[in-house]
Design a protein around this motif. Structure first.
Motif, PDB file in Angstrom:
ATOM      1  N   ALA A 122      -0.612   3.986  -6.206  1.00 19.70           N
ATOM      2  CA  ALA A 122       0.831   3.755  -6.377  1.00 19.70           C
ATOM      3  C   ALA A 122       1.696   4.437  -5.317  1.00 19.70           C
ATOM      4  O   ALA A 122       2.653   3.824  -4.818  1.00 19.70           O
ATOM      5  N   PRO A 123       1.432   5.707  -4.923  1.00 23.35           N
ATOM      6  CA  PRO A 123       2.301   6.340  -3.919  1.00 23.35           C
ATOM      7  C   PRO A 123       2.386   5.566  -2.607  1.00 23.35           C
ATOM      8  O   PRO A 123       3.418   5.628  -1.920  1.00 23.35           O
ATOM      9  N   ILE A 124       1.316   4.851  -2.260  1.00 23.37           N
ATOM     10  CA  ILE A 124       1.348   4.045  -1.034  1.00 23.37           C
ATOM     11  C   ILE A 124       2.412   2.956  -1.147  1.00 23.37           C
ATOM     12  O   ILE A 124       3.225   2.744  -0.226  1.00 23.37           O
ATOM     13  N   PHE A 125       2.451   2.287  -2.274  1.00 22.88           N
ATOM     14  CA  PHE A 125       3.408   1.188  -2.466  1.00 22.88           C
ATOM     15  C   PHE A 125       4.828   1.716  -2.684  1.00 22.88           C
ATOM     16  O   PHE A 125       5.801   1.050  -2.318  1.00 22.88           O
ATOM     17  N   VAL A 126       4.949   2.915  -3.254  1.00 22.51           N
ATOM     18  CA  VAL A 126       6.265   3.551  -3.358  1.00 22.51           C
ATOM     19  C   VAL A 126       6.821   3.806  -1.958  1.00 22.51           C
ATOM     20  O   VAL A 126       7.986   3.505  -1.668  1.00 22.51           O
ATOM     21  N   ALA A 127       5.990   4.361  -1.094  1.00 23.31           N
ATOM     22  CA  ALA A 127       6.426   4.657   0.277  1.00 23.31           C
ATOM     23  C   ALA A 127       6.836   3.387   1.014  1.00 23.31           C
ATOM     24  O   ALA A 127       7.857   3.359   1.718  1.00 23.31           O
ATOM     25  N   LEU A 128       6.070   2.314   0.830  1.00 23.54           N
ATOM     26  CA  LEU A 128       6.399   1.046   1.493  1.00 23.54           C
ATOM     27  C   LEU A 128       7.707   0.474   0.951  1.00 23.54           C
ATOM     28  O   LEU A 128       8.553  -0.015   1.717  1.00 23.54           O
ATOM     29  N   GLY A 129       7.904   0.543  -0.362  1.00 26.88           N
ATOM     30  CA  GLY A 129       9.113   0.000  -0.970  1.00 26.88           C
ATOM     31  C   GLY A 129      10.360   0.767  -0.572  1.00 26.88           C
ATOM     32  O   GLY A 129      11.392   0.170  -0.227  1.00 26.88           O
ATOM     33  N   LEU A 130      10.283   2.105  -0.584  1.00 30.31           N
ATOM     34  CA  LEU A 130      11.437   2.914  -0.210  1.00 30.31           C
ATOM     35  C   LEU A 130      11.730   2.812   1.283  1.00 30.31           C
ATOM     36  O   LEU A 130      12.893   2.906   1.702  1.00 30.31           O
ATOM     37  N   ASN A 131      10.708   2.618   2.087  1.00 33.28           N
ATOM     38  CA  ASN A 131      10.905   2.415   3.526  1.00 33.28           C
ATOM     39  C   ASN A 131      11.765   1.183   3.785  1.00 33.28           C
ATOM     40  O   ASN A 131      12.594   1.153   4.699  1.00 33.28           O
ATOM     41  N   TRP A 132      11.591   0.182   2.959  1.00 28.97           N
ATOM     42  CA  TRP A 132      12.327  -1.074   3.109  1.00 28.97           C
ATOM     43  C   TRP A 132      13.775  -0.934   2.660  1.00 28.97           C
ATOM     44  O   TRP A 132      14.678  -1.547   3.232  1.00 28.97           O
ATOM     45  N   ARG A 133      14.037  -0.086   1.648  1.00 32.77           N
ATOM     46  CA  ARG A 133      15.361  -0.012   1.050  1.00 32.77           C
ATOM     47  C   ARG A 133      16.218   1.174   1.505  1.00 32.77           C
ATOM     48  O   ARG A 133      17.438   1.089   1.469  1.00 32.77           O
ATOM     49  N   LEU A 134      15.588   2.303   1.879  1.00 26.81           N
ATOM     50  CA  LEU A 134      16.358   3.509   2.176  1.00 26.81           C
ATOM     51  C   LEU A 134      16.094   4.005   3.591  1.00 26.81           C
ATOM     52  O   LEU A 134      14.938   4.198   3.988  1.00 26.81           O
ATOM     53  N   ALA A 135      17.175   4.215   4.339  1.00 26.82           N
ATOM     54  CA  ALA A 135      17.037   4.721   5.709  1.00 26.82           C
ATOM     55  C   ALA A 135      16.413   6.114   5.717  1.00 26.82           C
ATOM     56  O   ALA A 135      15.657   6.468   6.629  1.00 26.82           O
ATOM     57  N   SER A 136      16.724   6.909   4.681  1.00 26.05           N
ATOM     58  CA  SER A 136      16.200   8.276   4.606  1.00 26.05           C
ATOM     59  C   SER A 136      14.706   8.317   4.314  1.00 26.05           C
ATOM     60  O   SER A 136      14.076   9.379   4.439  1.00 26.05           O
ATOM     61  N   GLU A 137      14.147   7.182   3.919  1.00 20.02           N
ATOM     62  CA  GLU A 137      12.728   7.117   3.563  1.00 20.02           C
ATOM     63  C   GLU A 137      11.922   6.304   4.562  1.00 20.02           C
ATOM     64  O   GLU A 137      10.833   5.808   4.238  1.00 20.02           O
ATOM     65  N   ARG A 138      12.440   6.151   5.780  1.00 18.69           N
ATOM     66  CA  ARG A 138      11.703   5.413   6.801  1.00 18.69           C
ATOM     67  C   ARG A 138      10.369   6.106   7.070  1.00 18.69           C
ATOM     68  O   ARG A 138      10.294   7.325   7.221  1.00 18.69           O
ATOM     69  N   GLY A 165      -1.262  -0.409 -10.257  1.00 19.05           N
ATOM     70  CA  GLY A 165      -0.730   0.610  -9.353  1.00 19.05           C
ATOM     71  C   GLY A 165       0.562   0.151  -8.693  1.00 19.05           C
ATOM     72  O   GLY A 165       1.505   0.936  -8.534  1.00 19.05           O
ATOM     73  N   ILE A 166       0.628  -1.133  -8.320  1.00 16.75           N
ATOM     74  CA  ILE A 166       1.849  -1.685  -7.728  1.00 16.75           C
ATOM     75  C   ILE A 166       2.981  -1.695  -8.755  1.00 16.75           C
ATOM     76  O   ILE A 166       4.136  -1.382  -8.431  1.00 16.75           O
ATOM     77  N   SER A 167       2.666  -2.029  -9.998  1.00 20.17           N
ATOM     78  CA  SER A 167       3.675  -2.021 -11.059  1.00 20.17           C
ATOM     79  C   SER A 167       4.197  -0.608 -11.297  1.00 20.17           C
ATOM     80  O   SER A 167       5.411  -0.400 -11.496  1.00 20.17           O
ATOM     81  N   TRP A 168       3.311   0.370 -11.282  1.00 20.67           N
ATOM     82  CA  TRP A 168       3.719   1.772 -11.403  1.00 20.67           C
ATOM     83  C   TRP A 168       4.657   2.143 -10.249  1.00 20.67           C
ATOM     84  O   TRP A 168       5.689   2.804 -10.443  1.00 20.67           O
ATOM     85  N   ALA A 169       4.299   1.690  -9.039  1.00 19.55           N
ATOM     86  CA  ALA A 169       5.137   1.962  -7.874  1.00 19.55           C
ATOM     87  C   ALA A 169       6.523   1.339  -8.031  1.00 19.55           C
ATOM     88  O   ALA A 169       7.544   1.957  -7.701  1.00 19.55           O
ATOM     89  N   LEU A 170       6.579   0.120  -8.548  1.00 20.98           N
ATOM     90  CA  LEU A 170       7.864  -0.548  -8.763  1.00 20.98           C
ATOM     91  C   LEU A 170       8.711   0.202  -9.797  1.00 20.98           C
ATOM     92  O   LEU A 170       9.942   0.261  -9.683  1.00 20.98           O
ATOM     93  N   THR A 171       8.051   0.786 -10.796  1.00 24.27           N
ATOM     94  CA  THR A 171       8.763   1.611 -11.779  1.00 24.27           C
ATOM     95  C   THR A 171       9.399   2.815 -11.089  1.00 24.27           C
ATOM     96  O   THR A 171      10.570   3.125 -11.305  1.00 24.27           O
ATOM     97  N   THR A 172       8.624   3.488 -10.240  1.00 26.06           N
ATOM     98  CA  THR A 172       9.121   4.654  -9.517  1.00 26.06           C
ATOM     99  C   THR A 172      10.276   4.285  -8.590  1.00 26.06           C
ATOM    100  O   THR A 172      11.281   5.001  -8.509  1.00 26.06           O
ATOM    101  N   ILE A 173      10.145   3.144  -7.908  1.00 24.89           N
ATOM    102  CA  ILE A 173      11.198   2.687  -6.993  1.00 24.89           C
ATOM    103  C   ILE A 173      12.475   2.378  -7.775  1.00 24.89           C
ATOM    104  O   ILE A 173      13.590   2.709  -7.340  1.00 24.89           O
TER     105      ILE A 173
END
Length: 310
Positions: free
Chosen positions: A107-123, A168-176
């Motif tokens: 899940a942390p991998i997909f969290v990082a990818l999702g936040l990279n797409w949405r937040l400049a601070s998480e590039r 794991g992807i669903s968990w990541a989407l929850t975190t995002i």
């Protein structure tokens, strides 16, 4: 809130304890599956834990559980939480608990990818992209290196692994969702309330409609519910939230990688599962990749420190 502390012996001991509890989660679900289906276990544990968490919600000042600004993202989080555990329940029917816990913790991998797409601070940095590459190669290794006595068993295990990865992807989407909505401003116990409520309200009807609601009240079934209700969904999560409020998150994150390792160990000890060599190698790659992505700041600091003292 005061400044967060570095990890001490108490915090380290608590992290090892909760990682052991989290690592046991899928193993206990599968161990009791003959007496109570995984999806029914999750539904009931969510409802029972909800009863324990609700009084704590009432103690929080100014909590508005059902205000529009929190309710809409709360419903989304509840749905994603339910989807995650529907997938986990189905994965446990088809593949091993060891495979399920390792792929869930991508899940942390997909969290990082999702936040990279949405937040400049998480590039993502170059180090993090390297970690993602290593993790995905590890996933490929775990998928391609399966051993089975028949093509049917192999296909079932592959489908189970896919479901665990989707969980794991669903968990990541929850975190995002928690990070990008108003829920980022509320106490963590309130977000736990939404997840537990969703787990009960959505999963119980699904268990009934899919004929998975039958319970044989054996000691194993009762023990599983007690473990999941008290230890997993209440005690361990409250300890985790307390640690996050009082200690540095990056240092806590190092310990969380023990969970899949405990999961693998417990699956061998309690379920007698056989672990393929390719799966062990793939797991090492996945966990290494996840650690690089999650601890990239610490790695960069250490690298710069080493360069400065040369």
């Amino acid at each position: 809130m005061g400044e967060r502390k570095v990890l001490d012996a108490k915090a380290s001991g608590l992290m090892v304890f909760i990682c052991m509890v989290w690592g046991l989660q899928q193993i206990v679900l599968k161990l009791a599956a003959a007496d109570i289906s995984p999806i029914m276990q999750i539904a009931l544990r969510s409802g029972l834990s909800l009863i324990m968490v609700f009084p704590l919600i009432k103690l929080l000042p100014g909590t508005k559980l059902f205000s529009k600004e929190f309710l809409i993202p709360g419903v989304l989080v509840a749905i994603l939480f339910s989807i995650e555990f529907i997938l986990v329940a189905e994965a446990l029917k088809l593949t091993t608990a060891a495979h399920t816990v390792v792929l869930l913790y991508t899940a942390p991998i997909f969290v990082a990818l999702g936040l990279n797409w949405r937040l400049a601070s998480e590039r993502l940095t170059n180090i993090q992209w390297l970690g993602i590459l290593i993790a995905f190669l590890g996933i490929v290794v775990t998928f391609l290196g399966k051993e089975s006595s028949s093509r049917t068993d192999l296909s079932s295990m592959l489908l189970g692994d896919v479901m665990a990865l989707l969980a794991g992807i669903s968990w990541a989407l929850t975190t995002i969702t928690l990070r990008l909505t108003k829920l980022s401003e509320v106490h963590s116990t309130q977000t736990l309330f939404y997840q537990l409520l969703g787990g009960f309200v959505f999963l119980l009807p699904i268990a009934i409609l899919t004929h998975q609601a039958t319970i044989h009240w054996t000691m194993l079934a009762i023990g599983s519910l007690a473990f999941h209700t008290v230890l997993m969904s209440f005690v361990s999560l409250l300890i985790w939230f307390w640690l996050l409020r009082n200690y540095l998150a990056a240092q806590l994150g190092v310990f969380s990688f023990l969970t899949p390792i405990f999961g693998i160990i417990f699956s061998v000890l309690f379920l007698g599962e056989r672990i393929e060599h390719s799966f062990i190698f793939g797991t090492i790659m996945v966990m290494l990749g996840v650690m690089i992505v999650s601890l990239h700041r610490w790695i960069r600091q250490r690298f710069h420190h080493a360069e400065s003292i040369k």
